[in-house]
Design an enzyme around this catalytic site. Structure first.
Site, PDB file in Angstrom:
ATOM      1  CB  THR A  73     -27.578 191.424 110.792  1.00  0.00           C
ATOM      2  OG1 THR A  73     -27.854 191.466 109.381  1.00  0.00           O
ATOM      3  CG2 THR A  73     -28.411 192.467 111.513  1.00  0.00           C
ATOM      4  N   GLY A  74     -24.904 189.537 110.977  1.00  0.00           N
ATOM      5  CA  GLY A  74     -24.040 188.538 110.359  1.00  0.00           C
ATOM      6  C   GLY A  74     -22.659 189.107 110.095  1.00  0.00           C
TER       7      GLY A  74
ATOM      8  N   GLY B  70     -17.171 186.679 106.055  1.00  0.00           N
ATOM      9  CA  GLY B  70     -17.614 187.026 104.719  1.00  0.00           C
ATOM     10  C   GLY B  70     -17.838 188.509 104.498  1.00  0.00           C
TER      11      GLY B  70
ATOM     12  N   GLY C  68     -20.126 190.495 105.705  1.00  0.00           N
ATOM     13  CA  GLY C  68     -20.395 191.247 106.928  1.00  0.00           C
ATOM     14  C   GLY C  68     -19.132 191.670 107.637  1.00  0.00           C
TER      15      GLY C  68
ATOM     16  CB  SER D  48     -28.199 186.816  96.012  1.00  0.00           C
ATOM     17  OG  SER D  48     -27.656 185.805  95.165  1.00  0.00           O
TER      18      SER D  48
ATOM     19  CE1 TYR E 209     -28.971 182.950  99.651  1.00  0.00           C
ATOM     20  CE2 TYR E 209     -28.769 183.116  97.257  1.00  0.00           C
ATOM     21  CZ  TYR E 209     -28.348 183.468  98.522  1.00  0.00           C
ATOM     22  OH  TYR E 209     -27.307 184.359  98.671  1.00  0.00           O
TER      23      TYR E 209
END
Length: 259
Positions: free
Chosen positions: A11-12, A16, A18, A136, A149
């Protein structure tokens, strides 16, 4: 090749980490499905990646639309061996200045949609499949203004453990990669010009033992390990790829005063 005869969903996958992971997976023999919101970016990615890729246009934060778009592609492929839940957005949510809609958009995209992506894919996951979430270091760093986030990425760390428990009877492995600062388009809003980006990179590098941003390909190689049979006994764990930023923070150049 590590992923020969395997099918993977990222996904995505249009930029970047992905996109870098799609490149690595394809080079290792996988058939890959990528998702993205922007049809033009999907077309550009497909042109680069070649014929062994299928694209699915969908906004991950629109959970119902994502399911509607994914199911036909999954039906056509028949099964999934690898699921890399990578899509995510950033955004500042400082205390006292944040609208509910902005906070919830980040949580919905990064956390809620991640869970429902796995749920949508569950009937198609092979026994022994590998699920990898993209986390992250913000989930542990306490960076100011990053509550939504950070909470979303911390939630993924917890979900990793829960789903590993639920899916272990099928020998499905569930793990998470934890990138540090990585050179991707996620910085475009905070550093929209080359000069601003150079300043951001200089400032950030002083917080990292290896004194630089990571590269998307470096994260992709960690994802490849978790996706492959090389990680056949790796379950419910985290791989941190951050240049030592969280492992030994006081060793970073910013703390090493000379004189």
């Amino acid at each position: 090749m590590k992923l020969e005869h395997k099918t993977a969903l990222i996904t995505g996958g249009t930029s970047g980490i992905g996109l870098a992971t799609a490149r690595v997976f394809i080079a290792e023999g996988a058939q890959v499905v990528i998702t993205g919101r922007d049809q033009q970016k999907l077309a550009t990615a497909i042109q680069e990646l070649g014929s062994n890729v299928v694209d699915v246009q969908a906004d991950a934060s629109d959970i119902e639309a994502m399911e509607t778009a994914l199911v036909p592609a999954l039906e056509k492929i028949g099964h999934l061996d690898i699921l890399f839940v990578n899509v995510g957005i950033s955004g500042k949510t400082p205390l006292g200045e944040t609208a509910l809609a902005d906070f919830e958009k980040i949580l919905r995209t990064n956390l809620t949609a991640a869970f429902f992506t796995v749920q949508t894919c569950l009937p198609y996951l092979s026994d022994g499949a590998s699920i990898i979430f993209n986390g992250s270091i913000r989930s542990i760093s306490g960076a100011p203004g990053s509550s939504a986030y950070a909470a979303s990425k911390a939630g993924l760390r917890s979900i990793t453990r829960v789903l590993a428990t639920e899916l272990s009877p099928r020998k499905i492995r569930v793990n998470i990669v934890i990138p540090g600062g990585t050179e991707t388009p996620i910085w475009d809003k905070s550093a929209p010009t080359p000069e601003a980006y150079a300043e951001l990179e200089k400032k950030y590098s002083r917080q990292v033992l290896l004194e630089r941003f990571g590269q998307a390909e470096e994260i992709a190689k960690a994802v490849l390990f978790l996706a492959s049979d090389d990680a056949s006994y790796v379950q419910a764990t985290e791989i941190v790829v951050d240049g030592g930023q969280t492992g030994s923070p006081e060793g970073a150049p910013i703390y090493q005063q000379k004189g």
